[in-house]
Enzyme design. Structure first.
Site, PDB file in Angstrom:
ATOM      1  N   HIS A 531     -23.289 -28.343  21.826  1.00  0.00           N
ATOM      2  CA  HIS A 531     -22.511 -27.693  20.772  1.00  0.00           C
ATOM      3  C   HIS A 531     -23.360 -27.494  19.518  1.00  0.00           C
ATOM      4  O   HIS A 531     -22.852 -27.570  18.399  1.00  0.00           O
ATOM      5  CB  HIS A 531     -21.278 -28.537  20.427  1.00  0.00           C
ATOM      6  CG  HIS A 531     -20.272 -28.607  21.525  1.00  0.00           C
ATOM      7  ND1 HIS A 531     -19.251 -29.528  21.552  1.00  0.00           N
ATOM      8  CD2 HIS A 531     -20.124 -27.846  22.643  1.00  0.00           C
ATOM      9  CE1 HIS A 531     -18.516 -29.332  22.643  1.00  0.00           C
ATOM     10  NE2 HIS A 531     -19.031 -28.324  23.322  1.00  0.00           N
ATOM     11  N   HIS A 575     -14.858 -28.779  20.542  1.00  0.00           N
ATOM     12  CA  HIS A 575     -15.923 -27.888  21.003  1.00  0.00           C
ATOM     13  C   HIS A 575     -16.080 -26.745  20.000  1.00  0.00           C
ATOM     14  O   HIS A 575     -15.192 -26.488  19.196  1.00  0.00           O
ATOM     15  CB  HIS A 575     -15.582 -27.369  22.396  1.00  0.00           C
ATOM     16  CG  HIS A 575     -15.299 -28.469  23.384  1.00  0.00           C
ATOM     17  ND1 HIS A 575     -15.994 -28.624  24.552  1.00  0.00           N
ATOM     18  CD2 HIS A 575     -14.390 -29.482  23.352  1.00  0.00           C
ATOM     19  CE1 HIS A 575     -15.532 -29.682  25.204  1.00  0.00           C
ATOM     20  NE2 HIS A 575     -14.555 -30.214  24.495  1.00  0.00           N
TER      21      HIS A 575
HETATM   22  C1  LIG Z   1     -23.336 -25.546  29.068  1.00  0.00           C
HETATM   23  C2  LIG Z   1     -22.480 -25.339  27.842  1.00  0.00           C
HETATM   24  C3  LIG Z   1     -21.135 -25.698  27.876  1.00  0.00           C
HETATM   25  C4  LIG Z   1     -20.348 -25.506  26.733  1.00  0.00           C
HETATM   26  N1  LIG Z   1     -19.010 -25.745  26.814  1.00  0.00           N
HETATM   27  C5  LIG Z   1     -18.216 -25.401  25.779  1.00  0.00           C
HETATM   28  C6  LIG Z   1     -16.814 -25.481  25.893  1.00  0.00           C
HETATM   29  O1  LIG Z   1     -16.263 -25.842  26.932  1.00  0.00           O
HETATM   30  N2  LIG Z   1     -16.066 -25.124  24.818  1.00  0.00           N
HETATM   31  C7  LIG Z   1     -16.637 -24.709  23.650  1.00  0.00           C
HETATM   32  O2  LIG Z   1     -15.899 -24.438  22.693  1.00  0.00           O
HETATM   33  N3  LIG Z   1     -17.967 -24.627  23.520  1.00  0.00           N
HETATM   34  C8  LIG Z   1     -18.764 -24.930  24.568  1.00  0.00           C
HETATM   35  N4  LIG Z   1     -20.111 -24.791  24.461  1.00  0.00           N
HETATM   36  C9  LIG Z   1     -20.671 -24.361  23.173  1.00  0.00           C
HETATM   37  C10 LIG Z   1     -20.348 -22.913  22.851  1.00  0.00           C
HETATM   38  O3  LIG Z   1     -20.297 -22.146  24.024  1.00  0.00           O
HETATM   39  C11 LIG Z   1     -21.402 -22.378  21.888  1.00  0.00           C
HETATM   40  O4  LIG Z   1     -21.409 -23.178  20.720  1.00  0.00           O
HETATM   41  C12 LIG Z   1     -21.145 -20.950  21.462  1.00  0.00           C
HETATM   42  O5  LIG Z   1     -20.772 -20.136  22.532  1.00  0.00           O
HETATM   43  C13 LIG Z   1     -22.392 -20.410  20.779  1.00  0.00           C
HETATM   44  O6  LIG Z   1     -22.130 -19.130  20.275  1.00  0.00           O
HETATM   45  P1  LIG Z   1     -23.238 -18.365  19.421  1.00  0.00           P
HETATM   46  O7  LIG Z   1     -22.706 -17.043  19.084  1.00  0.00           O
HETATM   47  O8  LIG Z   1     -23.693 -19.237  18.331  1.00  0.00           O
HETATM   48  O9  LIG Z   1     -24.488 -18.258  20.378  1.00  0.00           O
HETATM   49  P2  LIG Z   1     -24.626 -17.689  21.843  1.00  0.00           P
HETATM   50  O10 LIG Z   1     -23.307 -17.505  22.480  1.00  0.00           O
HETATM   51  O11 LIG Z   1     -25.621 -18.546  22.513  1.00  0.00           O
HETATM   52  O12 LIG Z   1     -25.225 -16.245  21.612  1.00  0.00           O
HETATM   53  C14 LIG Z   1     -26.545 -16.003  21.223  1.00  0.00           C
HETATM   54  C15 LIG Z   1     -27.002 -14.752  21.949  1.00  0.00           C
HETATM   55  O13 LIG Z   1     -28.190 -14.282  21.361  1.00  0.00           O
HETATM   56  C16 LIG Z   1     -29.118 -13.948  22.374  1.00  0.00           C
HETATM   57  N5  LIG Z   1     -30.438 -14.093  21.777  1.00  0.00           N
HETATM   58  C17 LIG Z   1     -31.007 -15.215  21.286  1.00  0.00           C
HETATM   59  N6  LIG Z   1     -32.224 -14.941  20.785  1.00  0.00           N
HETATM   60  C18 LIG Z   1     -32.424 -13.609  20.958  1.00  0.00           C
HETATM   61  C19 LIG Z   1     -33.492 -12.722  20.643  1.00  0.00           C
HETATM   62  N7  LIG Z   1     -34.612 -13.141  20.046  1.00  0.00           N
HETATM   63  N8  LIG Z   1     -33.349 -11.418  20.964  1.00  0.00           N
HETATM   64  C20 LIG Z   1     -32.225 -10.957  21.565  1.00  0.00           C
HETATM   65  N9  LIG Z   1     -31.191 -11.759  21.893  1.00  0.00           N
HETATM   66  C21 LIG Z   1     -31.288 -13.066  21.582  1.00  0.00           C
HETATM   67  C22 LIG Z   1     -28.820 -14.928  23.486  1.00  0.00           C
HETATM   68  O14 LIG Z   1     -29.310 -14.499  24.726  1.00  0.00           O
HETATM   69  C23 LIG Z   1     -27.303 -15.005  23.418  1.00  0.00           C
HETATM   70  O15 LIG Z   1     -26.698 -14.014  24.198  1.00  0.00           O
HETATM   71  C24 LIG Z   1     -20.932 -24.976  25.556  1.00  0.00           C
HETATM   72  C25 LIG Z   1     -22.275 -24.624  25.536  1.00  0.00           C
HETATM   73  C26 LIG Z   1     -23.044 -24.779  26.672  1.00  0.00           C
HETATM   74  C27 LIG Z   1     -24.480 -24.346  26.655  1.00  0.00           C
END
Ligand SMILES: Cc1cc2nc3c(=O)[nH]c(=O)nc-3n(C[C@H](O)[C@H](O)[C@H](O)COP(=O)(O)OP(=O)(O)OC[C@H]3O[C@@H](n4cnc5c(N)ncnc54)[C@H](O)[C@@H]3O)c2cc1C
Length: 596
Positions: A531, A575
């Site tokens: 997370h 989460h």
């Molecule tokens: C295995 C796992 C289980 C989880 N389970 C839960 C759960 O059950 N419930 C919950 O609430 N949360 C859960 N989480 C946490 C939650 O999913 C994340 O905190 C959240 O989805 C992150 O969102 P974000 O927008 O910050 O990043 P992300 O969703 O990671 O999005 C970032 C995006 O940017 C892209 N990216 C990164 N760098 C670059 C670049 N240089 N160029 C182009 N694209 C790039 C990546 O490929 C990705 O698609 C879990 C996480 C994981 C890994």
């Protein structure tokens, strides 16, 4: 199996053939395919959870052209991204960034895997789907910390509801008292259900809530603002038994003014001219390919997640001057907070031996059932569907005899989550020669750690993995809270309902009871719960710390915002995804308003 097609993104050729049809977002498989003549109003770097929301929402204004640049492929052809029961299959594959942390001194020098989704939808396409808003006090403290009431529980509720669509699960089961249907939104794009199995453990937990109602009362809806006790879980799964993600919920329904450039890596954001107006963006297919640049008419939005976002900012010269210049990167905005303050919740898998019916499933028949009717074990995230939320009392040894300040955001915020996963012989590691033991296994997580880590660059190569220092357990209070959590878990399973069916702990072993022994167990067993947050933390306008203002703008820049987990100022009591959906809804409204 992973590549079985469920829905296929619209290609440009297909779109041109069907100009009369209702058009969806247009997908490009690489930079060469991108049309040369389009000027984008907004360019979103990273098509993950936060990026998907903001792109989809901005594209609702049909006169705006929005481009998402995503490093990974579409999630649409990934069967395991759709089937809730297959969620674990995507971790560590080519649609995962497969990061590894630096060696962690407080974890006995261990380095751990750090999973992040590398596909459209980002982590929302491969996470465990648990949907938790956190407590009202978490949001109220966020508002206080960033000095903006817009982040308070009352002000965020309409935005959370705007994202949510509470639906019946694919088995059309009665909600009963599993949730309060008035709590979640009903009209948003993101489906949330409360699916459950008939596993006997669910009933036992319910009975435990009456036997131990002082510490583990029944919580009718964990998303109502006070998740303390035991509640039914809620998941981002739709009424067809399929995962709901930022990709399926926000990008899929978009119009053809949303362009999605897949398999393309953002290397930097760039000033559009002289100064700090960062509406430029640089990207490439991979390290060997030529880099290309675009300039957004209005804004660039970085949404690369807790690792990707600070990495992009640092490579762009937005970060700590000394650290950047040591790597030969020219500093354009000196901001020492970028990449600092990394926060994740330390967790260990606690196991109790049990004679309760196991949760093992026959994969072939479960998949056959899902394929036929979208029901059964593959249509939910697990067979045990209750979560334990423990709030330690004010006089807990962690705060009393150990003298630590309570780090929880409010009296409505639990300290520990017990996420009950399986009952199985699988996953139980015992000394060689030991008899097989069936164990109830759950993630036991400290929700409000004080320890902090960082994301820093180790070279000026934007494609190089950054150093990910998780910082877990570097603060003693985090250990003290986890110790008390284990002691309380032992109390939970000594409730009368578990007599003769749940026995001592297998991990940590029953004789591990002293502070010293529990610390040793925790330092050997703790992993990050995935997370990660706060590496581009939000802070008050004008503060000399933090990375973004409460309007998500990167401090001391123009034309540049960050919208993802990295801005989260205080961890949720649960989460992270709900927080990101809510914050991204807020950011989308702010952006839209500033151009209308
Ligand atoms: C295995 C796992 C289980 C989880 N389970 C839960 C759960 O059950 N419930 C919950 O609430 N949360 C859960 N989480 C946490 C939650 O999913 C994340 O905190 C959240 O989805 C992150 O969102 P974000 O927008 O910050 O990043 P992300 O969703 O990671 O999005 C970032 C995006 O940017 C892209 N990216 C990164 N760098 C670059 C670049 N240089 N160029 C182009 N694209 C790039 C990546 O490929 C990705 O698609 C879990 C996480 C994981 C890994």
């Amino acid at each position: 199996m992973l590549l079985e097609t469920i829905r296929r993104p619209r290609s440009i050729a297909f779109v041109l053939l069907c100009t009369q049809a209702v058009l969806g977002a247009i997908f490009f498989q690489g930079p060469d395919d991108l049309p040369k003549n389009v000027k984008y109003d907004f360019i979103v770097a990273g098509g993950g959870t936060g990026g998907g929301v903001v792109a989809g929402r901005l594209a609702e204004s049909k006169d705006w052209k929005v481009l998402v640049i995503e490093a990974g492929p579409s999630d649409s052809e990934l069967f395991a991204a759709r089937v809730p029961g297959l969620r674990a299959q995507l971790k560590g594959t080519n649609v995962d960034w497969n990061y590894t942390s630096t060696r962690q001194p407080a974890l006995n020098g261990r380095a751990t895997s750090y999973w992040r989704g590398r596909m459209l939808g980002g982590c929302s396409s491969h996470n465990t789907m648990v949907y938790t808003r956190g407590s009202s006090g978490d949001w109220d403290l966020r508002a206080k910390v960033v000095d903006d009431d817009g982040l308070s529980w009352n002000r965020m509720l309409p935005l959370l509801k705007k994202a949510e669509k509470l639906v019946k699960d694919s088995e059309h089961q009665r909600e009963g008292n599993h949730i309060d249907p008035s709590v979640l939104g009903h009209d948003g794009p993101l489906s949330v259900t409360a699916p459950y199995s008939g596993h006997p453990m669910n009933d036992k937990f319910l009975q435990a809530t009456s036997e131990l109602s002082d510490v583990f009362p029944f919580v009718q809806d964990m998303n109502a603002g006070r998740p303390i006790g035991i509640s039914w879980t809620q998941s981002t799964i739709d009424s067809e038994g399929q995962r709901s993600s930022s990709s399926t919920a926000y990008i899929d329904p978009s119009g053809d003014n949303l362009h999605v450039l897949l398999n393309t890596y953002v290397t930097r954001v760039l000033p559009a001219g002289e100064g700090t107006d960062f509406r430029g963006i640089e990207f490439a297919s991979d390290a060997q390919s030529p880099r290309r640049q675009l300039v957004a008419n209005k804004e660039v939005i970085v949404a690369g997640g807790v690792i990707g976002t600070p990495q992009i900012l640092l490579n762009s010269g937005i970060g700590n001057r000394e650290e950047l210049e040591a790597l030969g990167i020219k500093t354009l905005v000196n901001n020492p907070s970028v990449g600092k303050n990394f926060t994740d919740q330390p967790s260990s898998t606690v196991m109790f031996s049990t004679t309760i019916q196991n949760t093992d499933i026959d994969m072939d028949s479960a998949l056959a059932e899902w394929n036929a009717t979208r029901t059964g074990p593959m249509s939910r995230a697990g067979e045990i569907n209750m979560i334990g939320w423990l709030r330690l009392p004010d006089d807990s040894p962690a705060f009393g005899q150990d003298g630590f300040t309570d780090p929880s955001p409010s009296k409505n915020s639990p300290h520990i989550e017990m996420f009950f996963k399986t009952i199985s012989t699988q996953g139980v590691t015992l000394p060689p020669g030991s008899p097989n033991i069936t164990a109830l296994q759950f993630s036991h997580t400290n929700l409000h750690p004080v320890s902090r880590g960082s994301v820093t660059l180790n070279s000026s190569d934007p494609f190089a993995q950054p150093n990910i220092d998780l910082g877990l357990l570097t603060e003693e209070v985090d250990l003290a809270i986890l110790r008390e959590g284990i002691r309380n878990a032992r109390k939970l399973f000594s409730a009368p309902v578990f007599a003769n069916s749940v026995f001592g702990t297998v991990s940590p072993a029953s004789n591990i009871t002293s502070d010293e022994d529990l610390n040793a167990y925790l330092r050997a067993a703790v992993v990050p719960i995935m997370h990660g947050a706060s590496t581009a933390m939000m802070s008050p306008r004008g503060a000399n710390w933090g990375v973004v203002d409460p309007n998500f703008r990167v401090k001391r820049t123009q034309g540049l915002r960050v919208i993802d987990a990295s801005v989260i100022p205080i961890m949720p009591s649960g989460h992270t995804q709900a927080s990101i959906y809510g914050l991204a809804e807020r950011a989308s409204e702010m952006i839209a308003k500033s151009y209308k």
